[in-house]
Design a protein around this motif. Structure first.
Motif, PDB file in Angstrom:
ATOM      1  N   VAL A  10     -23.474   9.176 -30.886  1.00 24.89           N
ATOM      2  CA  VAL A  10     -24.086  10.280 -30.142  1.00 24.89           C
ATOM      3  C   VAL A  10     -24.928  11.105 -31.119  1.00 24.89           C
ATOM      4  O   VAL A  10     -24.430  11.541 -32.151  1.00 24.89           O
ATOM      5  N   GLU A  41     -31.953  11.141 -32.816  1.00 22.48           N
ATOM      6  CA  GLU A  41     -32.892  10.511 -31.878  1.00 22.48           C
ATOM      7  C   GLU A  41     -34.273  11.120 -32.102  1.00 22.48           C
ATOM      8  O   GLU A  41     -34.401  12.288 -32.472  1.00 22.48           O
ATOM      9  N   TYR A  57     -36.123  18.417 -21.862  1.00 25.45           N
ATOM     10  CA  TYR A  57     -35.384  17.788 -22.960  1.00 25.45           C
ATOM     11  C   TYR A  57     -34.642  18.839 -23.789  1.00 25.45           C
ATOM     12  O   TYR A  57     -33.448  18.702 -24.066  1.00 25.45           O
ATOM     13  N   GLY A  60     -31.574  20.669 -22.320  1.00 20.46           N
ATOM     14  CA  GLY A  60     -30.372  19.838 -22.181  1.00 20.46           C
ATOM     15  C   GLY A  60     -29.784  19.384 -23.507  1.00 20.46           C
ATOM     16  O   GLY A  60     -28.718  18.760 -23.544  1.00 20.46           O
ATOM     17  N   ALA A  61     -30.463  19.706 -24.604  1.00 27.27           N
ATOM     18  CA  ALA A  61     -30.092  19.126 -25.900  1.00 27.27           C
ATOM     19  C   ALA A  61     -28.696  19.555 -26.373  1.00 27.27           C
ATOM     20  O   ALA A  61     -27.887  18.711 -26.782  1.00 27.27           O
ATOM     21  N   ALA A  63     -26.081  20.621 -24.780  1.00 23.87           N
ATOM     22  CA  ALA A  63     -24.995  20.062 -23.960  1.00 23.87           C
ATOM     23  C   ALA A  63     -24.752  18.594 -24.281  1.00 23.87           C
ATOM     24  O   ALA A  63     -23.652  18.072 -24.073  1.00 23.87           O
ATOM     25  N   ARG A  64     -25.786  17.927 -24.787  1.00 24.25           N
ATOM     26  CA  ARG A  64     -25.614  16.506 -25.146  1.00 24.25           C
ATOM     27  C   ARG A  64     -25.110  16.335 -26.580  1.00 24.25           C
ATOM     28  O   ARG A  64     -24.976  15.227 -27.073  1.00 24.25           O
ATOM     29  N   GLY A  65     -24.896  17.446 -27.294  1.00 24.65           N
ATOM     30  CA  GLY A  65     -24.306  17.350 -28.634  1.00 24.65           C
ATOM     31  C   GLY A  65     -25.285  17.548 -29.778  1.00 24.65           C
ATOM     32  O   GLY A  65     -24.893  17.468 -30.948  1.00 24.65           O
ATOM     33  N   THR A  87     -33.855  27.112 -26.696  1.00 23.71           N
ATOM     34  CA  THR A  87     -32.524  26.654 -27.113  1.00 23.71           C
ATOM     35  C   THR A  87     -31.945  27.591 -28.167  1.00 23.71           C
ATOM     36  O   THR A  87     -32.692  28.272 -28.880  1.00 23.71           O
TER      37      THR A  87
END
Ligand code: RP5
Length: 168
Positions: A10, A41, A57, A60-61, A63-65, A87
């Motif tokens: 992840v 990524e 993008y 949501g970053a 929350a995706r770790g 963010t």
């Protein structure tokens, strides 16, 4: 951790650039993260060409770790500032070398963020990208002793290499 693992885990770091033309410099940040086994990524998303995609993008970053975002852009380089505005994740800005002003435009656009929304700004081009990778590692290393140890070893090896250099 191997290169392969840093691509399949992840992602902890996102590397965003305004154009594919930034990749030659920005891939040097990716290479540093891979070297340290930090999952990452990389994507192209532009503050002015793909604004909705960028905001979706970035919002949501976390929350995706994602814990650090590296953003590279050139010219009127508003990408890192726009990313930082959307963010709470720390944003490291890398000014790209531009054709007409050699990256001075990019540097000033990124470094001169007005107070309230910070962007940690690195040097122009590949050196800045490498240092952005190293700074991301240092930030992550605060809570990861194994990463801190790798960083310590990296510095040690770097110093040893320099001290071994001889002058003609
Ligand atoms: C910026 O414009 C990009 O970050 C890039 O550095 C610069 C030029 O982009 P291209 O015209 O090469 O796509 O948005």
């Amino acid at each position: 951790m191997s290169d392969e693992t840093s691509r399949t885990s992840v992602p902890l770091v996102a590397i965003i650039m305004g154009s594919k033309s930034d990749w030659e410099a920005m891939k040097q940040a990716r290479d540093v993260l891979d070297q340290f086994g930090v999952a990452n990524e990389c994507l192209v998303s532009s503050a002015h060409r793909t604004p909705q995609h960028l905001v979706a993008y970035v919002t949501g970053a976390a929350a995706r770790g994602i814990e650090v975002i590296i953003a590279g852009a050139g010219g009127a380089a508003h990408l890192p500032g726009v990313v930082a505005a959307h963010t709470l994740v720390p944003v490291l800005g890398v000014p790209m070398e531009s054709k007409s002003l050699k990256g001075l435009d990019s540097l000033l656009s990124i470094v001169q963020m007005p107070r309230g929304i910070p962007v940690g700004t690195l040097a122009i081009g590949g050196s800045g990208a490498v240092n952005a990778g190293l700074l991301a590692v240092a930030i992550l290393a605060n809570a990861r002793p194994e990463l801190r140890e790798k960083l310590r070893k990296y510095r040690e090896e770097q110093a040893e290499k320099i001290l071994k250099e001889t002058l003609e």
